[in-house]
Structure formats: C-alpha cells, structure tokens
Design a protein around this motif. Structure first.
Motif, PDB file in Angstrom:
ATOM      1  N   THR A  43       0.856  -1.307   0.013  1.00  0.00           N
ATOM      2  CA  THR A  43      -0.156  -0.092  -0.135  1.00  0.00           C
ATOM      3  C   THR A  43       0.618   1.570  -0.125  1.00  0.00           C
ATOM      4  O   THR A  43       0.579   2.156  -0.837  1.00  0.00           O
ATOM      5  N   LYS A  44       2.151   1.340   0.989  1.00  0.00           N
ATOM      6  CA  LYS A  44       2.581   2.128   0.697  1.00  0.00           C
ATOM      7  C   LYS A  44       3.613   1.860  -0.605  1.00  0.00           C
ATOM      8  O   LYS A  44       3.472   3.518  -0.972  1.00  0.00           O
ATOM      9  N   ALA A  45       3.859   1.305  -0.947  1.00  0.00           N
ATOM     10  CA  ALA A  45       4.679   1.797  -2.245  1.00  0.00           C
ATOM     11  C   ALA A  45       3.959   2.021  -3.199  1.00  0.00           C
ATOM     12  O   ALA A  45       3.949   3.665  -4.387  1.00  0.00           O
ATOM     13  N   ILE A  46       2.512   1.947  -3.649  1.00  0.00           N
ATOM     14  CA  ILE A  46       1.386   2.179  -4.399  1.00  0.00           C
ATOM     15  C   ILE A  46       0.612   3.538  -3.974  1.00  0.00           C
ATOM     16  O   ILE A  46       0.871   4.253  -5.067  1.00  0.00           O
ATOM     17  N   ILE A  47       0.954   4.007  -3.140  1.00  0.00           N
ATOM     18  CA  ILE A  47       0.507   5.258  -2.606  1.00  0.00           C
ATOM     19  C   ILE A  47       1.619   6.601  -2.726  1.00  0.00           C
ATOM     20  O   ILE A  47       1.654   7.238  -3.737  1.00  0.00           O
ATOM     21  N   GLN A  48       2.866   5.943  -2.841  1.00  0.00           N
ATOM     22  CA  GLN A  48       4.032   6.429  -3.584  1.00  0.00           C
ATOM     23  C   GLN A  48       4.115   6.530  -4.321  1.00  0.00           C
ATOM     24  O   GLN A  48       4.139   7.985  -5.123  1.00  0.00           O
ATOM     25  N   GLY A  49       3.664   5.530  -5.419  1.00  0.00           N
ATOM     26  CA  GLY A  49       4.055   5.816  -7.178  1.00  0.00           C
ATOM     27  C   GLY A  49       2.830   6.565  -7.567  1.00  0.00           C
ATOM     28  O   GLY A  49       2.823   7.444  -8.370  1.00  0.00           O
ATOM     29  N   MET A  50       1.717   6.463  -6.817  1.00  0.00           N
ATOM     30  CA  MET A  50       0.198   7.636  -7.048  1.00  0.00           C
ATOM     31  C   MET A  50       1.113   9.050  -6.956  1.00  0.00           C
ATOM     32  O   MET A  50       0.536   9.551  -7.937  1.00  0.00           O
ATOM     33  N   GLY A  51       1.570   9.299  -6.089  1.00  0.00           N
ATOM     34  CA  GLY A  51       2.176  10.404  -5.867  1.00  0.00           C
ATOM     35  C   GLY A  51       3.386  10.780  -6.715  1.00  0.00           C
ATOM     36  O   GLY A  51       2.761  11.944  -7.162  1.00  0.00           O
ATOM     37  N   VAL A  52       4.118  10.058  -7.198  1.00  0.00           N
ATOM     38  CA  VAL A  52       4.804  11.164  -8.175  1.00  0.00           C
ATOM     39  C   VAL A  52       4.390  10.956  -9.904  1.00  0.00           C
ATOM     40  O   VAL A  52       4.472  12.456 -10.078  1.00  0.00           O
ATOM     41  N   THR A  53       3.518  10.326  -9.632  1.00  0.00           N
ATOM     42  CA  THR A  53       2.296  10.372 -10.727  1.00  0.00           C
ATOM     43  C   THR A  53       1.767  11.745 -10.912  1.00  0.00           C
ATOM     44  O   THR A  53       1.415  12.333 -12.132  1.00  0.00           O
ATOM     45  N   LEU A  54       0.958  11.922  -9.609  1.00  0.00           N
ATOM     46  CA  LEU A  54      -0.151  12.919  -9.733  1.00  0.00           C
ATOM     47  C   LEU A  54       0.249  14.257 -10.137  1.00  0.00           C
ATOM     48  O   LEU A  54       0.293  15.025 -10.177  1.00  0.00           O
ATOM     49  N   SER A  55       2.186  14.377  -9.338  1.00  0.00           N
ATOM     50  CA  SER A  55       2.301  15.116  -9.319  1.00  0.00           C
ATOM     51  C   SER A  55       3.375  15.703 -10.595  1.00  0.00           C
ATOM     52  O   SER A  55       3.508  17.153 -10.869  1.00  0.00           O
ATOM     53  N   TYR A  56       3.190  15.093 -11.460  1.00  0.00           N
ATOM     54  CA  TYR A  56       3.276  15.234 -13.218  1.00  0.00           C
ATOM     55  C   TYR A  56       1.861  16.256 -13.617  1.00  0.00           C
ATOM     56  O   TYR A  56       1.684  16.643 -14.783  1.00  0.00           O
ATOM     57  N   ILE A  57       1.175  15.621 -13.437  1.00  0.00           N
ATOM     58  CA  ILE A  57      -0.307  16.751 -13.455  1.00  0.00           C
ATOM     59  C   ILE A  57      -0.270  17.666 -13.735  1.00  0.00           C
ATOM     60  O   ILE A  57      -0.582  18.570 -15.051  1.00  0.00           O
ATOM     61  N   PRO A  58       0.358  18.751 -12.230  1.00  0.00           N
ATOM     62  CA  PRO A  58       0.187  19.648 -13.005  1.00  0.00           C
ATOM     63  C   PRO A  58       1.444  20.450 -13.705  1.00  0.00           C
ATOM     64  O   PRO A  58       0.707  21.971 -14.145  1.00  0.00           O
ATOM     65  N   LYS A  59       2.513  19.626 -14.596  1.00  0.00           N
ATOM     66  CA  LYS A  59       3.549  20.898 -14.657  1.00  0.00           C
ATOM     67  C   LYS A  59       3.326  20.807 -16.139  1.00  0.00           C
ATOM     68  O   LYS A  59       2.219  20.322 -16.796  1.00  0.00           O
TER      69      LYS A  59
END
Ligand code: SF4
Ligand code: SF4
Length: 173
Positions: free
Chosen positions: A11-27
């Motif tokens: 779960t931690k790994a998925i949350i970390q991965g999704m965090g990276v993905t979501l961080s690119y949305i506003p870029k």
C-alpha cells in the motif's frame, strides 16, 4: 503477520507511486500534436543532408570523395564528371563536380562525419526528419533530393532559437 506487513508495504509503495504520477499532472506538458503542431528541433539537429550552392547557384561539391571515404556506413555514392565550360556556366564551382550524389538513408546513421570531412562546406545536415517511406528503395536519395535549391522542406517543424537551446552551444549550419 507477514501478510499484514506485505499489505502495508504494498500500500505504501502504491501511494508513493501514485504520488509521483499525480505530481506530474500540474507540470508543463511536452506532448506535441504533430503534425497539427510543428515540432521544435534544436539547431544542432542532424536531419536529411543538404548539398549547398554558392551565391551564383553553382554546386559547391567538387566530387573529391572525402565524405564517402569518411562515411562509416558506406552509404554515399558519388560519380564525378568534368564540366569544361567557362566558370560562370558550370554546374559546380569547379570543373569537377558530382554528376551523381546519392545517400542511402537505409544505412545512414546521421553521424555527421561526412559534414566534418568536406573541405568545401558543400554538405551539411538539414532539419528534415520526415524520411518515413513504404519501400526501402525510396530511402535512397539522389542529388535532386539533397540539393538545397530543390529539397522540399516540411512545414511540420521549426528550429529552436539559440536561447531555447539550453544544453548545447548554438551551431549555425
Ligand atoms: S551522416 Fe554518417 S552515416 Fe550518414 S552519410 Fe554522413 S558519414 Fe555516412
Ligand atoms: S560533399 Fe564535400 S567531401 Fe563530399 S565529394 Fe563533395 S566536396 Fe568532397
């Protein structure tokens, strides 16, 4: 116990991965809607070669074969010919010129060695990258395809301004 640990770690790994993905949305996005929008190529980009002419329109190539000798792919084919007419009536700048100048883009690796080898600045890389064809034979480009006065340039690209070329020296061709 180990199953619970696995679930927590996953779960931690998925949350970390999704965090990276979501961080690119506003870029800022770098997707180009080619060919509806032109692609920006860097000034140093090595596209289809250009054979140059002088200010009188005479071909600069003197058929010395140095480019062909330097080519690691052996994809340049030249046939030299003599043009004994007066200088202002010649095809090229010199009596000797390339009656045939072919480059096989099925073999070219766009290394630029031919450009470096030319003593007459007769050949450079242009910017045309639209070389896709349906037949391998069509990858063979002749002098008419390469001459700067005859080569058709696509509207699907633009060359970056020098200040946009942030990671290399600006090199005018
Ligand atoms: S770019 Fe390299 S491989 Fe292509 S024609 Fe020139 S020397 Fe040959
Ligand atoms: S392009 Fe340059 S190096 Fe090649 S044959 Fe012509 S003059 Fe010589």
């Amino acid at each position: 116990m180990s199953i619970i640990t696995d679930v927590i770690e996953s779960t931690k790994a998925i949350i970390q991965g999704m965090g990276v993905t979501l961080s690119y949305i506003p870029k800022q996005k770098w997707t180009v809607q080619y060919p509806d929008e032109p692609v920006t190529v860097q000034p140093r980009y090595r596209g289809q070669h250009l054979l140059h002419v002088d200010e009188l329109g005479r071909e600069k190539c003197v058929a010395c074969y140095l480019c062909a000798a330097a080519c690691p792919s052996e994809c340049i084919y030249i046939v030299a010919a003599d043009d004994p007419r007066p200088p202002d009536q010649r095809t090229g700048v010199d009596e000797r010129y390339a009656a045939v100048y072919n480059i096989d883009y099925g073999r070219c690796i766009f290394c630029g060695y031919c450009v470096e080898a030319c003593p007459k600045d007769a050949i450079t890389h242009g910017y045309n990258f639209e070389l896709s064809v349906y037949s391998r034979a069509d990858l063979l480009k002749t002098k008419d395809d390469l001459l700067i006065t005859k080569q058709l340039q696509s509207k699907n690209y633009r060359v970056a301004f020098s200040h946009e070329d942030v990671d290399s020296e600006y090199k005018e061709v």
